[in-house]
Design an enzyme around this catalytic site. Structure first.
Site, PDB file in Angstrom:
ATOM      1  N   HIS A  53       6.281   8.387  -2.478  1.00 36.76           N
ATOM      2  CA  HIS A  53       7.575   9.001  -2.563  1.00 36.76           C
ATOM      3  C   HIS A  53       7.668   9.960  -3.322  1.00 36.76           C
ATOM      4  O   HIS A  53       6.705  10.509  -3.917  1.00 36.76           O
ATOM      5  CB  HIS A  53       8.432   8.006  -3.452  1.00 36.76           C
ATOM      6  N   GLU A  98       5.500  -1.038  -5.639  1.00 32.84           N
ATOM      7  CA  GLU A  98       4.516  -0.691  -6.863  1.00 32.84           C
ATOM      8  C   GLU A  98       3.964  -1.685  -7.608  1.00 32.84           C
ATOM      9  O   GLU A  98       4.468  -2.836  -7.634  1.00 32.84           O
ATOM     10  CB  GLU A  98       5.207   0.588  -7.654  1.00 32.84           C
TER      11      GLU A  98
END
Length: 201
Positions: free
Chosen positions: A10, A81
């Site tokens: 990202h 994550e």
């Protein structure tokens, strides 16, 4: 069609700038992070993806959205994550001040994920992905992306420490000679050179 995984980290967030560990905290992109995501879109928009998958966290979803891919993204929870547990929002320097020698990829996080757990999660995702064909876009995060790459080529999670990932970078996991028994990294951490302290490319 031979499988290729286009792994995208990202774009920039406030915590990626400050060095704070951002695992499950659902923080947004910065304005520059949104700019990075659009730049990334210019690089990958010419590819035709058989699947587009993103972590459910907004920083990954927003990067995917701004990249402008025509195919709707599938939410994939295994792309989330690393769960930092008690170390969420803390910097590496803050953690080692109280736990000298701590290493995420070796020691994991108390009340979060351990290396064997995130490795198993990466293996589970790989097991599903290898049943697919064509180019697949994966919008994910730094630490999980590094573990995914390590596991793709048969290394343990602790070796993921050597695979650095910049924000809005592009990496490609595939096969040597298009042979599924020879997994390989075709491209890693590809980003404009200015992010490495150099000029633009």
């Amino acid at each position: 069609m031979t499988l290729r995984l286009f792994l995208v980290r990202h774009g920039e967030t406030a915590w990626s700038l400050s060095g704070q560990h951002s695992g499950r905290a659902d923080i947004p992109l910065t304005e520059n992070g949104e700019h990075e995501a659009r730049q990334l879109g210019d690089r990958i928009r010419s590819f035709t993806f058989s699947h587009v998958m993103t972590s459910p966290l907004q920083r990954a979803q927003r990067t995917c959205e701004l990249a402008g891919l025509p195919r709707p993204a599938e939410i994939e929870s295994d792309l989330m994550e690393w769960d930092n547990g008690d170390y969420e929002s803390r910097t590496h320097q803050e953690i080692v001040a109280t736990h000298p020698g701590w290493n995420l990829f070796r020691d994991g996080c108390p009340n979060g994920e351990m290396p064997e757990q995130i490795s198993a999660r990466a293996d589970r995702l790989i097991h599903r992905l290898i049943e697919l064909d064509g180019d697949i876009a994966l919008f994910s995060h730094s630490h999980f992306g590094r573990v995914l790459a390590a596991r793709w080529i048969g290394l343990s999670a602790k070796h993921a420490q050597q695979f650095l990932l910049n924000t809005a970078s592009l990496s490609i996991l595939g096969y040597e000679h298009d042979r599924p028994d020879q997994p390989a990294i075709a491209l890693w951490n590809s980003a404009p050179l200015e992010r490495f302290g150099g000029g633009t490319l």
